[in-house]
Every structure is written in C-alpha cells, then in structure tokens.
Design a protein around this motif. Structure first.
Motif, PDB file in Angstrom:
ATOM      1  N   LYS A  69      10.686 -42.918  10.150  1.00  8.02           N
ATOM      2  CA  LYS A  69      11.580 -43.276   9.562  1.00  8.02           C
ATOM      3  C   LYS A  69      12.654 -41.886   9.848  1.00  8.02           C
ATOM      4  CE  LYS A  69       8.169 -45.024   6.639  1.00  8.02           C
ATOM      5  NZ  LYS A  69       7.519 -45.290   5.054  1.00  8.02           N
ATOM      6  N   ASP A  70      14.135 -42.651   9.261  1.00 10.38           N
ATOM      7  CA  ASP A  70      15.023 -41.735   8.581  1.00 10.38           C
ATOM      8  C   ASP A  70      14.893 -40.874   7.709  1.00 10.38           C
ATOM      9  OD1 ASP A  70      17.952 -40.203   8.181  1.00 10.38           O
ATOM     10  OD2 ASP A  70      18.950 -42.494   8.413  1.00 10.38           O
ATOM     11  N   ARG A  71      14.739 -39.320   8.432  1.00 12.25           N
ATOM     12  CA  ARG A  71      14.657 -38.470   7.383  1.00 12.25           C
ATOM     13  C   ARG A  71      15.583 -38.416   6.127  1.00 12.25           C
ATOM     14  NH1 ARG A  71      15.240 -35.417  12.092  1.00 12.25           N
ATOM     15  NH2 ARG A  71      13.293 -35.133  11.827  1.00 12.25           N
ATOM     16  N   HIS A  72      16.616 -38.363   6.228  1.00 14.65           N
ATOM     17  CA  HIS A  72      17.556 -39.307   5.208  1.00 14.65           C
ATOM     18  C   HIS A  72      17.659 -40.215   4.160  1.00 14.65           C
ATOM     19  CE1 HIS A  72      19.649 -35.792   7.802  1.00 14.65           C
ATOM     20  NE2 HIS A  72      19.323 -36.244   8.498  1.00 14.65           N
ATOM     21  N   ARG A  73      16.411 -41.450   4.584  1.00 15.76           N
ATOM     22  CA  ARG A  73      16.289 -42.491   4.082  1.00 15.76           C
ATOM     23  C   ARG A  73      15.078 -42.130   2.922  1.00 15.76           C
ATOM     24  NH1 ARG A  73      19.701 -47.417   6.316  1.00 15.76           N
ATOM     25  NH2 ARG A  73      21.494 -45.613   6.897  1.00 15.76           N
ATOM     26  N   ASP A 124      12.874 -39.981   0.427  1.00 20.47           N
ATOM     27  CA  ASP A 124      12.469 -39.544  -0.741  1.00 20.47           C
ATOM     28  C   ASP A 124      11.489 -38.128  -0.834  1.00 20.47           C
ATOM     29  OD1 ASP A 124      10.699 -40.793  -2.724  1.00 20.47           O
ATOM     30  OD2 ASP A 124      12.171 -42.191  -2.520  1.00 20.47           O
ATOM     31  N   ARG A 179       7.394 -36.809   2.087  1.00 19.08           N
ATOM     32  CA  ARG A 179       7.000 -37.176   2.897  1.00 19.08           C
ATOM     33  C   ARG A 179       5.628 -36.066   2.700  1.00 19.08           C
ATOM     34  NH1 ARG A 179      11.325 -34.406   6.951  1.00 19.08           N
ATOM     35  NH2 ARG A 179       9.650 -35.445   8.158  1.00 19.08           N
ATOM     36  N   TRP A 225       7.307 -41.647   3.641  1.00 20.44           N
ATOM     37  CA  TRP A 225       7.219 -41.200   4.746  1.00 20.44           C
ATOM     38  C   TRP A 225       6.075 -40.074   5.300  1.00 20.44           C
ATOM     39  CZ3 TRP A 225      11.404 -38.574   9.297  1.00 20.44           C
ATOM     40  CH2 TRP A 225      10.779 -38.708  10.254  1.00 20.44           C
ATOM     41  N   SER A 270       7.801 -36.337  13.448  1.00 21.35           N
ATOM     42  CA  SER A 270       9.155 -35.464  13.512  1.00 21.35           C
ATOM     43  C   SER A 270       9.268 -34.376  14.079  1.00 21.35           C
ATOM     44  CB  SER A 270      10.043 -36.109  11.534  1.00 21.35           C
ATOM     45  OG  SER A 270       8.803 -34.642  11.188  1.00 21.35           O
ATOM     46  N   ASP A 276       9.213 -31.516  12.481  1.00 26.85           N
ATOM     47  CA  ASP A 276       9.625 -31.063  11.485  1.00 26.85           C
ATOM     48  C   ASP A 276       8.054 -30.225  10.967  1.00 26.85           C
ATOM     49  OD1 ASP A 276      11.891 -32.553  11.451  1.00 26.85           O
ATOM     50  OD2 ASP A 276      11.742 -33.478  10.078  1.00 26.85           O
ATOM     51  N   ASP A 308       7.300 -28.079   4.775  1.00 24.88           N
ATOM     52  CA  ASP A 308       8.989 -28.392   3.997  1.00 24.88           C
ATOM     53  C   ASP A 308       8.525 -30.448   3.819  1.00 24.88           C
ATOM     54  OD1 ASP A 308      10.435 -26.314   4.941  1.00 24.88           O
ATOM     55  OD2 ASP A 308      10.954 -27.296   6.707  1.00 24.88           O
TER      56      ASP A 308
END
Length: 613
Positions: free
Chosen positions: A28-32, A34, A36, A68, A95, A97, A101
C-alpha cells in the motif's frame, strides 16, 4: 529494497526470505494509510509462511481501510549478524520500513521455544524489551496464539495479549488504537480501555502475589480489569475470512500448498490435548463453500497441491462429499489432494484410495499409548483392534508404510504401558505379513515417541512431568524391546520438552530467566543448530529459579494456577473431573455421542456447537 540490504543479501543463505515482493503480497501507499501493523512470526520465513493463522490475520487486517499489515519473520543467524553489523533494524517485508515506526507489533505464539526469538526481534527492532520501558502510545506490542493461554512468562514484555481466535478481536483492537491516537490518550489510558474489550488481557493491570512456598497466592485485577479474561471465537465460521488470494512464496516453505480449514474445534476430548480444549466449540464450514474456496485458491495461486486442515479432519461429517467434489476438479487439473493423519477408528480405505490413487504415500496414526488401559486413561477413544483393522485394511489395499506416534511419560504410565508400544508395533508387522498382496516390497513401520508435556487448560494441567532421567530410562527400555528390521524407532530429545513444560506452566518470575538466557545468546531454541540446554540451566541458576518447581511438581486442586487469569470456556470443574476419570481409566464419550457439559457451548450464543447437533 534499500542499498544496504542489496549489499547484505548476497552474503546470506536463502536471501529470498528477506526480500518480499511475492505474488499477492499487499503493498500500500504508506502516505495513504494511518495505521501500520507488523505481524511477526518468531521463527524463519519457511515456518511462518506455512502458518494458516498468519495468512488469515494478514488478509483480515489488510482488508481494513487505512490499515497496512506487513509480515516480519525472525532472521536466521547469518542475516542477523549482517543486520547488526550494518545497523539495519528489523523491518516489514512489504515496505522495508523499520517496525519500530509502526503503530502495533503483533507476535504469533505457537511454541514456547520461540520465546527467546520474541525478545531477539524486539531488540533487533531497536525497542526496549519490557513494556514499562516503552512509554509512548506507539508501538503497542501484542501477542496471541495457543501459547497466550498462559501469557505469564512473557507478561513483562507484552502490552496486550489476544486470547483465542483473532479475526474479530484484532479489528477491534486496531479500531480502539485509532480512537486513542485521535483523542491523544496516554498508553496507560489505552491499555485500560483495551482491558475492557472481550478477549484482551493486559498484564500490567494485574498484580500477582506469591506464597512463601513460591506458589501463587492471589491474582488481583486493577482498575476494573476482568478476571478471568475469556477467549474470543468466530461465531459464524462460514462468514469468517479465508485467504483465497494467498501469498505465493518466492522460496520453498514447509507447507507450500493451499490449506482448507474444514472446521474449528474438536469433538474428541483427549485429556492431554491443549488445542482440543482451547478451540472448542466445534464449528464446521459448509462443504459447498470449501469447494468454492479451494478451487479459487488453486486457480489464483497456481498451487498443485491442496490439503484439508483441522484438529481431526476425519471427524468432518461431509468429508467424503467434499473430497469427491474437490477431486472432480483436482484430477483433470493435475492438483493433488491430501489428508492429514487420520484416526484409526474411522479410517476409510475408499476415501484414501480416491485421494491417493496415483501415489500411495505413507499412512500416519497416533495411538499415543501402547496399552488399552493407558489409551482409556488419556481418553484417546481408539482400541487396539481398530488400529490393527485400519492397518490391515491399508496393507491389503497396497500400502506398505505406516508411522505411529506415541508419548512417553503420560500420567499413570507404567513399564507395561511402555512395552505395549513395542508389542503393538510387532502386531502391526504381523498384520502386514497376513494381509499384504505383495510381501516382496517389504514394509516400513516407524515408531516415534515424544516426551509428554502437561499443558494449561487440559485435564492434565495439575500433573508433573517425569524427570529427564526417567524419560531416558523408558526410552532405553522401549528401544531394547523394539525388534525387527522393518520397525524403526525414533525418540524426541527431552531437553526442549523439559523447557517447554517449564514455560507452558510458569509464572511471571520466568521473565527474568528468559531475558538472562537471551542476553547469553539464546535464540532459535526450537532448532538444534542454536539450542544450548546448559545456557538455559545457567540462566535459571543466575536468577535463583528452580525449573523443576514448574515442570515436575504436581499441583493441588486448590492451588491458584498462573494461567487462571485466562479462560477457554471449558470449566475447571470439568477438567478436574476428567483428571479423576483418567486415574480410573474411564473414557468420556466424544461430543457427538453425548454432550459432556464442558461449558464451551456457552461461548456460542444463539445455537449449539456442531458436536451437539
């Protein structure tokens, strides 16, 4: 993939474990998003990706808008060494990441010997091990799975335990977390609210006091927390999520196939079986739905093998109907259909012929005990004649390989029971000689024994485990009486089973031992390459804890058990009654013959479990 990983991966074995990018992985788009969620399995990629529960929770959470969920597995020693050298934190597979976080970090606990990996993964993530040292609202560390029914040894490290089946309660936990973040709650406020969600146990809200003799004196809930916390179950199994679009691994895994879960729970009531009690009541899935899901999953993934999964698949009422429907599609599409180990009392040659008509793989039965008296004591509900009849039927049908699983150290076991295992193996060999149509092929009879571990929330939860020395004596006794070149005997090393008994029956004081052993290098304790028993014994000595206090001691009925903070729905009175019947070698009929009144049906409002129907 970041440049550091590109630099590391050529230096480790099986780099595909760490790259992600598999077919059907959710990106998924991490910016879309809220929220994780890091879904962690404290073992290798190959083991974790074979776990159906992981696949189900992954799908459930990724269906949520704005959420996500990513997978995280324990890196093998070579990869861990490279990560620590290069300063790479534990990361989400989708991701890349760092999971430190993320908002929530959830661990799946299926085996006590993975506990050291839980600590190691938290450390690799750069997080403090203990809950009290992680002060902010994120990340919240969650744990669930069968081991969570005694959460106490891991309690100082975990913020929230999810008891029972996670499909619904995971969604509710995420929704509560979102609310807490939006309203700027503190971690303490969030945990207090989480404790009010059915099925969620927050260990920091319970104070444990001990007697001078070391037993638990009292468990006191704080701030209105419930006692006990009762597990959650999926009420309508036909409507529960099934991962039709499942991830197809980029490297070989242990169970690389479509897994169809035909029902939850078990009707049998074997007195040693934690899962059999913990996942009651029985809830089947409709065969038409299973047929649709199985075919759709094979078409989507390209898998050439499908297996039917449950605690006792041969007890699924419409099994033959389901297999016939699946085979109508599987055969022309060259997809094999397999069944797990079957019960000897309802073995169907016709079914096995249809499923294995191309290649007759070996058969597996689990008598568990060598004599009828001991099988009755553990409520196995299978007779020697049923075992021999099933073997004769299989041998006459062309099978020439059978595996038999037993336990040593069961309550009330005597040397006569131990020798009964060798006697039964010999009788099976004679049955082969009498019935095989092709004696020139020979026969392979494999006998395996495990070291019995008394588990919480079973009829044997009050029992003590026999000593390792006594286990070795019984192994030697059996080995000396196991004759015949066609009979092979394997036995499980007792050291891991001893530690399994300690941690499955332990309390919060074991957390210090676990942390000490981890600091001395403990990890991947389920793997012989890493397991070091003496390291664990030194950790017990350093912490002043006697492991035999937990593993070998018989409990009184009145003793407060560490795991009494949790409840499976099966009453303690029922379990004690089953223990008494074990010492009388009296069987309890299975749930379909007669409702045993265990209490689990009360978790199923609006109806009765399938076993009672």
């Amino acid at each position: 993939m970041n440049r550091t990983l590109e630099h590391i991966l050529p230096r480790v074995q099986k780099p595909a474990r760490y790259t992600g990018g598999e077919y059907n992985a959710v990106v998924k788009d991490r910016h879309r998003v809220d929220t994780r969620y890091a879904l962690c399995f404290p073992d290798t990629y190959e083991i974790g990706m074979s776990n159906l529960g992981m696949r189900i929770l992954y799908g459930v959470m990724n269906q949520m808008e704005g959420v996500w969920c990513e997978r995280v597995f324990a890196p093998w020693g070579d990869m861990e060494e490279e990560m620590r050298r290069e300063g790479v934190s534990l990361y989400g597979l989708e991701s890349g990441d760092p999971i430190a976080d993320f908002d929530l970090i959830g661990f799946s606990l299926g085996y006590e010997m993975a506990y050291s990996n839980v600590l190691n993964m938290l450390d690799l993530a750069g997080l403090p091990l203990r809950s009290e040292e992680r002060r902010g609202l994120s990340p919240i560390v969650v744990a669930g799975g069968t081991c969570a029914f005694n959460p106490e040894p891991l309690s100082p490290f975990v913020d929230v335990f999810a008891l029972g089946e996670g499909e619904d309660v995971s969604v509710e936990l995420i929704q509560l977390y979102r609310r807490a973040r939006e309203e700027c709650w503190s971690k303490e406020e969030f945990l207090s609210a989480a404790a009010q969600v059915p099925g969620l146990y927050v260990p920091s809200l319970y104070e444990v006091r001990y007697q001078p003799d070391g037993t638990v004196a009292q468990i006191e809930p704080l701030e209105g927390a419930p006692l006990p916390v009762t597990k959650r179950i999926v009420q309508d199994f036909n409507k529960s999520y099934f991962p039709v679009k499942t991830i197809v691994p980029s490297t070989e895994i242990v169970h690389d196939r479509v897994m169809l879960e035909v029902f939850r729970g078990c009707i049998r009531g074997c007195r040693f079986c934690q899962a059999g009690y913990a996942y009651r009541p029985v809830r089947p899935r409709d065969p038409k739905l299973l047929l649709e899901q199985g075919i759709a999953a094979c078409k989507d993934s390209g898998y050439q093998e499908m297996t039917l999964s449950s605690l006792s698949t041969s007890d699924y009422r419409p099994l033959e109907q389901l297999c016939d429907g699946l085979l109508d599609w599987c055969e022309p599409n060259r997809v094999s259909l397999s069944l797990p180990s079957l019960r000897a009392d309802n073995f169907s040659l016709g079914l096995m012929e249809r499923v294995q008509h191309v290649r007759k793989s070996g058969l597996t039965f689990a008598p568990e005990a060598g004599t009828q008296r001991l099988r009755d004591a553990i409520n196995k509900n299978v007779t020697e004649e049923e075992i021999l009849r099933s073997c004769r039927t299989a041998f006459s049908g062309g099978w020439s390989s059978v595996k038999l699983y037993f336990m040593l150290g069961l309550p009330t076991e005597t040397d006569e029971d131990v020798l009964g295992i060798a006697d039964l193996a010999e009788k099976i060999y004679q049955a082969w000689k009498e019935t095989t149509p092709n004696p020139r092929r020979g026969v392979n009879i494999t006998v395996s024994t495990a070291f019995f571990v008394p588990k919480p929330h079973t009829a044997f939860q009050w029992e003590g485990q026999i000593s390792m020395e006594e286990y070795h004596r019984r192994v030697k006794l059996l080995r000396e009486h196991m004759r015949g070149r066609s009979i092979k005997y394997n036995w499980h090393d007792p050291e891991t089973s001893f530690l399994e008994a300690v941690f499955s029956r332990g309390d919060r004081r074991l957390a210090g031992v676990l942390e000490e052993a981890w600091r001395q290098g403990a990890k991947f304790d389920a793997w012989s390459e890493y397991f070091d028993f003496q390291r664990w014994m030194q950790a017990f000595r350093t912490c002043g804890v006697d492991p035999n206090f937990y593993a070998g001691r018989v409990r009184d009925r009145e003793e407060v058990l560490p795991w009494s903070v949790t409840a499976t729905g099966v009453s303690q009175a029922f379990l004690w009654r089953e223990r008494e019947r074990a010492y009388q070698a009296v069987i309890t009929p299975d749930c379909r013959v007669q409702c045993t009144g265990c209490g689990a049906d009360k978790l199923y409002p609006g109806g009765v479990c399938d076993a009672e129907a």
